[in-house]
Enzyme design. Sequence first.
Site, PDB file in Angstrom:
ATOM      1  N   GLN A 113      31.322  56.139  32.178  1.00  0.00           N
ATOM      2  CA  GLN A 113      32.106  57.182  32.840  1.00  0.00           C
ATOM      3  C   GLN A 113      31.423  58.541  32.884  1.00  0.00           C
ATOM      4  O   GLN A 113      31.711  59.360  33.762  1.00  0.00           O
ATOM      5  CB  GLN A 113      33.477  57.329  32.168  1.00  0.00           C
ATOM      6  CG  GLN A 113      34.422  56.159  32.411  1.00  0.00           C
ATOM      7  CD  GLN A 113      34.385  55.152  31.281  1.00  0.00           C
ATOM      8  OE1 GLN A 113      33.332  54.951  30.669  1.00  0.00           O
ATOM      9  NE2 GLN A 113      35.500  54.511  31.004  1.00  0.00           N
ATOM     10  N   THR A 167      26.002  44.281  34.718  1.00  0.00           N
ATOM     11  CA  THR A 167      27.110  43.403  35.052  1.00  0.00           C
ATOM     12  C   THR A 167      27.347  43.448  36.560  1.00  0.00           C
ATOM     13  O   THR A 167      27.219  44.494  37.197  1.00  0.00           O
ATOM     14  CB  THR A 167      28.389  43.802  34.295  1.00  0.00           C
ATOM     15  OG1 THR A 167      28.681  45.181  34.541  1.00  0.00           O
ATOM     16  CG2 THR A 167      28.204  43.597  32.801  1.00  0.00           C
ATOM     17  N   GLY A 205      30.207  42.077  38.225  1.00  0.00           N
ATOM     18  CA  GLY A 205      31.577  41.729  38.567  1.00  0.00           C
ATOM     19  C   GLY A 205      31.770  40.219  38.601  1.00  0.00           C
ATOM     20  O   GLY A 205      31.363  39.489  37.687  1.00  0.00           O
ATOM     21  N   GLY A 258      34.383  45.398  31.237  1.00  0.00           N
ATOM     22  CA  GLY A 258      33.004  45.693  30.851  1.00  0.00           C
ATOM     23  C   GLY A 258      32.849  45.882  29.354  1.00  0.00           C
ATOM     24  O   GLY A 258      31.849  45.458  28.755  1.00  0.00           O
ATOM     25  N   ASP A 259      33.841  46.506  28.725  1.00  0.00           N
ATOM     26  CA  ASP A 259      33.791  46.685  27.270  1.00  0.00           C
ATOM     27  C   ASP A 259      33.813  45.329  26.563  1.00  0.00           C
ATOM     28  O   ASP A 259      33.100  45.118  25.578  1.00  0.00           O
ATOM     29  CB  ASP A 259      34.984  47.521  26.806  1.00  0.00           C
ATOM     30  CG  ASP A 259      35.016  48.910  27.422  1.00  0.00           C
ATOM     31  OD1 ASP A 259      33.940  49.431  27.764  1.00  0.00           O
ATOM     32  OD2 ASP A 259      36.117  49.466  27.565  1.00  0.00           O
TER      33      ASP A 259
END
Length: 310
Positions: free
Chosen positions: A158, A209, A211, A242-243
């Site tokens: 973020q 990543t 998706g 994602g975490d």
Amino acid sequence: MTFGGRFADSLVVEQLDKISLSFLVEDLEIRRGGVAPNMCFGLGRLGVRPVLVGAAGEDFTDYRSWLERHGVDCDSVHISTSAHTARFVCTTDSSMAQFASFYPGAMAEARLIELAPIVARVGAPAYVLIGADDPEAMRRHTHECRTRGYAFIADCSQQLAFGDGDLIRDLVDGATISFSNEYESHMIEQKTGWSAAEILDRVGMLVTTLGAEGVRISRRGEQDVVVPAAADVTAVEPTGVGDAFRAGFLAALSWGLGLERAAQVGCVLAAYVVETVGTQEYSFTAADFAGRLEASYGADVAAEVAPHLT
């Protein structure tokens, strides 16, 4: 919170400079979150005992109890005496328009945390994952890792949208692993001014990543490792996926498994999160997890991972 009407029906364009509105909402949902607690929760569910490092307010007591019950070491969380724990508050209307606020609160005090006393307490870290946090805290912890020789993972997420090129270059350069999604990987290139090849020259491994397409792992001079997403996933809500992938990936590395297995474990843990509302509302047994591994990647993969599941 959810508002049953439309915000637009209450807005008077000519009076926006004098706006003063309230909305009667239909529900209130309070969910646990934060990138570091999300990852630590996932690691704890897989039997790894992670150490949570960050700053929270005195209102952290219940959250601390929840995390500790799920295997997370919270003894190094800095507690502010003047600010509440960071939180995101959002109201959504029937057209999916949103009014939202983010309160950083105690997060700003993360810059006061030094890693060396934590290492003295728990021992040398396998990795220090530096996730989205107070920017100065991220910079300080990255510098301390370089100075003290701790292997660190760059996971700007973020903060990429807000950080300038100098900050992002500082956070990424020299990382053992850099995590990002595909969009973020291009943002890192744009912000740093480095090409993908130049970033790989500065980072030991890029884990991107993709998706629903899975994940790609890149290393300098090596063939990319590409792993598809877990099979038969019914997506409900993507927050925290994602975490969870990061938690599964790092848990498998801690078990001594290879990169392909690590990515597969990460993808299965991510599947549990995307199938639930909330970032820490999922549960599974060791047999459940091994079964999903087998269904997605084969019996040999499940057999290799199963002995590590608790």
